[in-house]
Design a protein around this motif. Structure first.
Motif, PDB file in Angstrom:
ATOM      1  N   GLU A  52      37.433  35.426  38.611  1.00 29.06           N
ATOM      2  CA  GLU A  52      36.740  34.379  37.869  1.00 29.06           C
ATOM      3  C   GLU A  52      35.512  35.013  37.232  1.00 29.06           C
ATOM      4  N   GLU A  89      37.430  27.151  32.523  1.00 30.48           N
ATOM      5  CA  GLU A  89      36.631  26.044  33.053  1.00 30.48           C
ATOM      6  C   GLU A  89      35.369  25.951  32.196  1.00 30.48           C
ATOM      7  N   LYS A 100      36.378  36.162  46.926  1.00 31.37           N
ATOM      8  CA  LYS A 100      36.857  34.786  47.099  1.00 31.37           C
ATOM      9  C   LYS A 100      38.146  34.811  47.906  1.00 31.37           C
TER      10      LYS A 100
HETATM   11 MG    MG Z   1      36.936  27.135  40.042  1.00 29.21          MG
END
Ligand code: MG
Ligand code: ADP
Ligand code: ZN
Length: 489
Positions: free
Chosen positions: A227, A12, A278
């Motif tokens: 992440e 990302e 998460k």
């Molecule tokens: Mg994301």
């Protein structure tokens, strides 16, 4: 990577679009101003203030989307992404959700293996799926004073709030950290190339996050991912991914659970650590932004954007090889930056010697520019002047060796090659008659050697060449000297 395992990586990237003003108001996007000076009711999130979409954002987003092989959607919708944070006074970020600006991209990049020393070898094309590129506003910045746990202050600076961002999300298509590294560099370069973003990681106008999981070779399902954030350079990102791959493989092999979480890279300790778990998908309660119309772009707009696109680096690199006969490495180096590629192409056209132009730029000129921290766009030697120098060599006016000194002189004085050659009386002597005279002079001063040469001692040729070069103060064209000498001997 450990035998039997493979990594799965998706990227990302947030790129700040290079507009002068913010995405929904007229405040400046300039960097480093007095905190909170570039703000207004809209970007401060005051009740009742209405956002208006900046048209320039759409122009730049279209260029970025086309450069990344994405389809631009006719209609896209801005949504509110609700969450609380001190740098987000509205309590929501305006972003795009189920109808992004662009989607379904396919991007061809070049990627290479790296040897022990980190040197790239064996560049190969690779296709990457780009899931989407959507538009959103940036948040402000929290600035913390002093060390953690000391009784100091935190500040909120909203100058950055409302700066336009394009978020580019890939499919989980990467299998190694170096593929992800080559991808980010590719994106950075094309965004700069088309003028969509400065894409400078140091300035924070390009930020990336890496999503990493591992699985056994042959497995078809994905496992839990983490992440990675706080990746301040492409190199740190590559290291962080590498660390994370090892960490996860070890955990799986030890039967420990790898949980979905966000981890931060610590480049002092060279490791990642948990920032937050998460376990559950974040619930941002997205809903369409009621104060903005759906964004509609016409087919004509897309067509016009396509026509305005410059030739992209990949296409240019191929053309340099086909049209100018350059090898892969030279062509690749020349398209590293648009400034450099344009500088090269101008020089090649004017000098009519594309190969010599590549050599002079990539070796002699780049060395001087790098030493001075300059780029081709502020080079003291222009393409026109470099081309003239190359023509002087090709016509035999000066030697290649002399040309190196002339270039350095051109670089430091900004004079033309012509001026320096005539000022310093460097012009090479190629005139057969003039050289003939020198040859005869040297021969009559060295009659013993002439006889020895004629008697079979051919090694003496070098001696004569040396004497003639000396007599001409190095100005005689060695090729002509050799020819005339053989003739007269
Ligand atoms: Mg994301
Ligand atoms: P999230 O909701 O956690 O942000 P997304 O589905 O939006 O996850 O995907 C974010 C990024 O993570 C994308 O680049 C995607 O390709 C990548 N990704 C998704 N699943 C995995 C996985 N299991 N391993 C590695 N990367 C993944
Ligand atoms: Zn504003």
């Amino acid at each position: 990577m450990k035998e039997g395992w493979e990594a799965v990586i998706g990227m990302e990237i947030h790129a700040q679009l290079a507009t002068e003003t913010k995405i929904f108001c007229g405040c400046a996007t300039s960097f480093g101003d007095e905190p909170n000076s570039n703000t207004c009711p809209v970007c401060l999130g005051l009740p009742g203030a209405l956002p208006v979409l900046n048209e320039r954002v759409v122009d730049l987003a279209a260029k970025a989307a086309l450069a990344l092989g994405l389809n631009i959607n006719e209609t896209s919708i801005f949504s509110r992404k609700n969450y609380f944070y001190p740098d987000l006074p509205k309590g929501y970020q305006i972003s795009q959700y189920d109808k992004p600006f662009s989607s379904d991209g396919k991007l061809k990049i070049l990627t290479a293996e790296r040897d022990e020393g980190g040197h790239a070898r064996n560049w190969q094309p690779m296709n990457i799926g780009i899931t989407r590129m959507h538009l959103e506003e940036d948040a402000g910045k929290n600035v913390h004073e002093g060390l953690p746990d000391t009784d100091k202050y935190s500040y909120v600076d909203l100058n950055r709030a409302g700066t336009p961002l394009a978020e580019i999300v890939t499919e989980p298509d990467f299998r190694t950290s170096w593929q992800a590294y080559d991808y980010v560099n590719h994106v950075r370069r094309v965004l700069q190339w088309v003028g969509a973003s400065e894409a400078d990681m140091e300035k924070g106008n390009l930020r990336c996050e890496a999503n990493v999981s591992v699985r056994k070779v042959g497995e078809t399902e994905f496992r839990n991912k983490s992440e990675l954030k706080n990746l301040n350079s492409v190199r740190f990102m590559q290291k962080a991914i590498e660390f994370e791959i090892d960490r996860q493989i070890k955990a799986h092999e030890n039967g420990e659970e790898v949980s979905q979480e966000t981890r931060l890279w610590d480049d002092n300790k060279n490791e990642t650590r948990v920032m937050r778990s998460k376990e559950n998908a974040d619930d941002y309660r997205y809903f369409p932004e009621p104060d903005l119309q759906p964004l509609r772009v016409s087919a004509e707009f897309v067509e016009r954007s396509k026509n305005e696109m410059p030739e992209l680096p990949a296409a240019m690199m191929e053309r340099f090889q086909d049209e100018y006969g350059l090898n892969f490495n030279d062509a690749a180096q020349l398209v590293a930056e648009k400034n450099l590629a344009d500088f090269y192409e101008k020089t090649a056209r004017i000098s009519e010697n594309p190969k010599a132009s590549a050599n002079w730029i990539l070796t002699e000129l780049m060395r001087e520019l790098n030493n001075a921290g300059k780029t081709p766009s502020n080079s003291p030697v222009s393409p026109e002047n470099l081309a003239e120098l190359i023509k002087f060599i090709d016509s035999g006016k000066i030697s290649g060796k002399q040309a190196k000194d002339v270039l350095i002189e051109m670089y430091s004085t900004k004079k033309t090659a012509e001026d320096i050659v005539s000022e310093q009386g460097l012009e090479q002597i190629s005139d057969v008659e003039a050289i003939g005279k020198l040859v005869e002079e040297v021969m009559s001063n060295n009659s013993g050697q002439v006889e020895a040469y004629r008697g079979g001692n051919k090694k003496l040729l070098g001696f004569f060449v040396g004497q003639i070069m000396k007599a001409s103060q190095g100005k005689a064209n060695p090729k002509v000297v050799n020819e005339v000498l053989r003739d007269k001997l």
